[in-house]
Design a protein around this motif. Structure first.
Motif, PDB file in Angstrom:
ATOM      1  N   VAL A  32      -0.979 -38.891  22.465  1.00 28.75           N
ATOM      2  CA  VAL A  32      -1.785 -38.435  22.905  1.00 28.75           C
ATOM      3  C   VAL A  32      -1.583 -37.219  22.472  1.00 28.75           C
ATOM      4  N   GLN A  33      -0.376 -36.248  22.317  1.00 30.40           N
ATOM      5  CA  GLN A  33      -0.243 -35.226  22.465  1.00 30.40           C
ATOM      6  C   GLN A  33      -0.724 -34.217  20.613  1.00 30.40           C
ATOM      7  N   ILE A  34      -0.274 -34.982  19.946  1.00 29.77           N
ATOM      8  CA  ILE A  34      -0.664 -34.820  18.674  1.00 29.77           C
ATOM      9  C   ILE A  34      -2.128 -34.812  18.218  1.00 29.77           C
ATOM     10  N   LEU A  35      -2.388 -36.087  18.542  1.00 23.98           N
ATOM     11  CA  LEU A  35      -4.676 -36.390  18.471  1.00 23.98           C
ATOM     12  C   LEU A  35      -4.871 -35.132  19.256  1.00 23.98           C
ATOM     13  N   PHE A  36      -4.636 -35.349  20.605  1.00 23.12           N
ATOM     14  CA  PHE A  36      -5.354 -33.748  21.476  1.00 23.12           C
ATOM     15  C   PHE A  36      -5.397 -32.739  20.494  1.00 23.12           C
ATOM     16  N   GLY A  37      -3.788 -32.542  19.874  1.00 27.65           N
ATOM     17  CA  GLY A  37      -3.300 -30.751  19.161  1.00 27.65           C
ATOM     18  C   GLY A  37      -5.151 -31.117  17.954  1.00 27.65           C
ATOM     19  N   PHE A  38      -4.896 -31.670  17.598  1.00 26.38           N
ATOM     20  CA  PHE A  38      -6.108 -31.954  16.352  1.00 26.38           C
ATOM     21  C   PHE A  38      -7.365 -31.770  17.534  1.00 26.38           C
ATOM     22  N   LEU A  39      -7.744 -32.341  17.727  1.00 21.01           N
ATOM     23  CA  LEU A  39      -8.921 -32.125  18.625  1.00 21.01           C
ATOM     24  C   LEU A  39      -9.737 -30.390  18.753  1.00 21.01           C
ATOM     25  N   LEU A  40      -8.232 -29.856  19.723  1.00 25.00           N
ATOM     26  CA  LEU A  40      -8.358 -28.936  20.077  1.00 25.00           C
ATOM     27  C   LEU A  40      -8.311 -27.806  18.723  1.00 25.00           C
ATOM     28  N   ALA A  41      -7.706 -28.111  17.711  1.00 20.63           N
ATOM     29  CA  ALA A  41      -7.882 -27.325  16.538  1.00 20.63           C
ATOM     30  C   ALA A  41      -9.387 -27.137  16.024  1.00 20.63           C
ATOM     31  N   VAL A  42     -10.027 -28.226  16.049  1.00 21.65           N
ATOM     32  CA  VAL A  42     -11.169 -28.440  15.279  1.00 21.65           C
ATOM     33  C   VAL A  42     -12.544 -27.563  16.350  1.00 21.65           C
ATOM     34  N   VAL A  43     -12.258 -27.947  16.849  1.00 18.29           N
ATOM     35  CA  VAL A  43     -13.149 -25.977  17.100  1.00 18.29           C
ATOM     36  C   VAL A  43     -13.224 -25.012  16.403  1.00 18.29           C
ATOM     37  N   PHE A  44     -12.098 -24.587  16.074  1.00 16.25           N
ATOM     38  CA  PHE A  44     -12.294 -23.319  15.148  1.00 16.25           C
ATOM     39  C   PHE A  44     -12.286 -23.460  14.085  1.00 16.25           C
ATOM     40  N   GLN A  45     -12.575 -24.432  13.121  1.00 20.02           N
ATOM     41  CA  GLN A  45     -12.670 -24.397  12.032  1.00 20.02           C
ATOM     42  C   GLN A  45     -13.962 -23.909  11.559  1.00 20.02           C
ATOM     43  N   ALA A  46     -14.205 -23.713  10.027  1.00 19.30           N
ATOM     44  CA  ALA A  46     -15.607 -23.306  10.168  1.00 19.30           C
ATOM     45  C   ALA A  46     -16.631 -24.082  10.055  1.00 19.30           C
ATOM     46  N   ARG A  47     -16.610 -25.310   9.339  1.00 18.56           N
ATOM     47  CA  ARG A  47     -17.704 -26.410   9.637  1.00 18.56           C
ATOM     48  C   ARG A  47     -18.034 -26.606  10.425  1.00 18.56           C
ATOM     49  N   PHE A  48     -16.940 -26.473  11.723  1.00 19.36           N
ATOM     50  CA  PHE A  48     -17.505 -26.610  13.478  1.00 19.36           C
ATOM     51  C   PHE A  48     -19.298 -26.389  13.889  1.00 19.36           C
TER      52      PHE A  48
END
Length: 159
Positions: A32-48
């Protein structure tokens, strides 16, 4: 009559069950920590910024689910720390076990929501929810149905 089980005091049983629970939590917490870390980073991606309103809503739900999952799966550690030394180990193990099951249900929801978002973006197809439903059924079978069947089949054996 065969004697199944161990010859242990309630305290020894609680210690053993607590150790087992900690090992289980280590696996779930890491995932869950790995998944949550990736989720938090998604919003900072240009494609978001190109996501539509529905996909953004799915993302927000997914992040909230990830946060609540993290809380539930780390909760048993806090439970133990707050009750340590109070001679409540059997009760602590029971409540921590319940919180872990809640965490697993939330993890299932988090994975399903993450998968839905990813498949919607990747496929742009009505197939995405059906694929997610299939994966959810698989998880439910692996995490709940099979253990439930095993438990029911061997209900006469103490844990």
């Amino acid at each position: 009559m065969t004697d199944f089980g161990r010859h242990e005091t309630p305290e020894e049983r609680a210690d053993r069950r607590w150790g087992d629970l900690l090992q289980e939590l280590r696996v779930a917490q890491t995932g869950v920590q790995i998944l949550f870390g990736f989720l938090l980073a998604v919003v900072f991606q240009a494609r978001f910024t190109t996501l539509g309103a529905t996909d953004r809503a799915i993302y927000v739900v997914t992040v909230v689910l990830g946060a609540t999952t993290t809380g539930a799966l780390i909760g048993p550690v806090s439970f133990h720390r707050m009750l340590a030394g109070r001679r409540l180990k059997p009760q602590t193990v029971t409540w921590a076990s319940r919180l872990t099951v809640v965490g697993l249900v939330l993890l299932l929801c988090t994975v399903a929501s993450s998968l839905l978002l990813i498949l919607r973006v990747a496929l742009h197809s009505a197939l995405a929810p059906w694929l997610v439903a299939g994966v959810v059924c698989w998880y439910v079978c692996c995490w709940f149905v099979l253990p439930g069947l095993a438990r029911r089949r061997h209900h006469d054996r103490p844990s």
